[in-house]
Enzyme design. Sequence first.
Site, PDB file in Angstrom:
ATOM      1  N   HIS A   1       4.664   0.487   0.307  1.00  0.00           N
ATOM      2  CA  HIS A   1       5.610  -0.570   1.094  1.00  0.00           C
ATOM      3  C   HIS A   1       4.645  -1.544   1.621  1.00  0.00           C
ATOM      4  O   HIS A   1       3.454  -1.565   1.782  1.00  0.00           O
ATOM      5  CB  HIS A   1       6.183   0.216   2.008  1.00  0.00           C
ATOM      6  CG  HIS A   1       5.195   1.369   3.629  1.00  0.00           C
ATOM      7  ND1 HIS A   1       4.712   2.569   2.724  1.00  0.00           N
ATOM      8  CD2 HIS A   1       4.598   1.073   4.434  1.00  0.00           C
ATOM      9  CE1 HIS A   1       3.528   2.742   3.032  1.00  0.00           C
ATOM     10  NE2 HIS A   1       3.688   2.163   4.132  1.00  0.00           N
TER      11      HIS A   1
ATOM     12  N   ARG B   1       5.587   6.466  14.055  1.00  0.00           N
ATOM     13  CA  ARG B   1       5.445   6.569  12.587  1.00  0.00           C
ATOM     14  C   ARG B   1       4.209   8.583  12.660  1.00  0.00           C
ATOM     15  O   ARG B   1       3.641   8.845  13.512  1.00  0.00           O
ATOM     16  CB  ARG B   1       4.465   6.106  11.728  1.00  0.00           C
ATOM     17  CG  ARG B   1       4.970   6.532  10.619  1.00  0.00           C
ATOM     18  CD  ARG B   1       3.868   5.014   9.732  1.00  0.00           C
ATOM     19  NE  ARG B   1       2.951   6.251   9.250  1.00  0.00           N
ATOM     20  CZ  ARG B   1       1.462   5.739   8.908  1.00  0.00           C
ATOM     21  NH1 ARG B   1       1.335   4.311   7.903  1.00  0.00           N
ATOM     22  NH2 ARG B   1      -0.121   5.838   8.265  1.00  0.00           N
TER      23      ARG B   1
ATOM     24  N   HIS C   1       1.322  -0.500  -0.164  1.00  0.00           N
ATOM     25  CA  HIS C   1      -0.015   0.529   0.315  1.00  0.00           C
ATOM     26  C   HIS C   1       0.715   0.818   0.013  1.00  0.00           C
ATOM     27  O   HIS C   1       2.093   1.573  -0.140  1.00  0.00           O
ATOM     28  CB  HIS C   1      -1.044   0.748   1.371  1.00  0.00           C
ATOM     29  CG  HIS C   1       0.160   0.250   2.527  1.00  0.00           C
ATOM     30  ND1 HIS C   1       0.695  -0.641   3.074  1.00  0.00           N
ATOM     31  CD2 HIS C   1       0.501   1.543   3.438  1.00  0.00           C
ATOM     32  CE1 HIS C   1       0.837   0.071   3.936  1.00  0.00           C
ATOM     33  NE2 HIS C   1       0.875   0.832   4.362  1.00  0.00           N
TER      34      HIS C   1
ATOM     35  N   ASP D   1       0.547   5.071   2.107  1.00  0.00           N
ATOM     36  CA  ASP D   1      -0.380   6.014   3.367  1.00  0.00           C
ATOM     37  C   ASP D   1      -1.271   7.223   2.503  1.00  0.00           C
ATOM     38  O   ASP D   1      -0.237   7.641   1.499  1.00  0.00           O
ATOM     39  CB  ASP D   1       0.813   6.020   4.051  1.00  0.00           C
ATOM     40  CG  ASP D   1       1.880   5.464   4.432  1.00  0.00           C
ATOM     41  OD1 ASP D   1       1.156   4.257   4.528  1.00  0.00           O
ATOM     42  OD2 ASP D   1       2.902   5.972   5.333  1.00  0.00           O
TER      43      ASP D   1
END
Length: 274
Positions: A250, A265, A95, A97
């Site tokens: 990623h 994150r 995917h 983000d």
Amino acid sequence: MEIVKASNAVGAMVDQVDLTALDKGQFGQLRSAFFEHGALFFRDQNLTPEDHIIFAERWNDIDINRFFTPVEGYPQIAKVLKEPDQQMNIGGGWHTDHSYDEIPAMGSILYALEIPPSGGDTLFAGMHAAYDALDGDMKARLEGLQARHGNAHIFGKDSEYQKKFGGRFGNTESAVQEAVHPIVLKHPETGTKGLYVNPGFTLNIVGIDDNESKELLAQLYAHIMQPEFHFRLQWEEGMLAMWDNRSTWHYALNDYHGHRRYLNRITVAGVPLH
Ligand code: SIN
């Protein structure tokens, strides 16, 4: 500071640098390297949550993720955590983000605090290299096409994914974002063309029938999943990885059951895509 390509398609390792003490010249070098390679990896960083935020804000404003559990006292930082007794991990499939947002996040900055003794690597794929390797007919077919992206099937309260995930995402009633973006994206900073569809959040191709859309997406995904477009990052504690969501995919491997893996994150805001 030393910047060395990690693979031919995506990523570079950056050594001999302290991210808490970057001067303007070094930051400029990092910025160019980031857009050139799509992802940068830094070993041996010693960052407090404040340092992580200060580093992220040098790139742009922080784009707070709506669904991840935040670090206590730091709403800007999302926990990417899998406990020893949990089965599913965050990001365990290809995917990119935030592609479901009108203005998708520029990038994500992930800092490793606890890494399992083995496993838990992250795969990256380079969308510029994948686009370049398409033949002329496919490039012509894709030109001008757009795809619709959404997040309800992942973060929505009734989604199968959320059920399997044991309700670990929050704010699920606000998983209503949808956006349409070009399939061949001219990178907003460099103008380089890359593919901008992903198996995590892309719903369909606009303006063609459903079967054709499924077939074309499957063809593109099979192309991008070829290993020559990938780099596999083996984490160490204190490592920081940052990737450009407009030019990479990623995939966090979920091969370390029974061990804890914990990273923080921060997602950095992007610009409109054309
Ligand atoms: C993510 O998808 O942001 C998580 C990546 C990782 O845990 O390696």
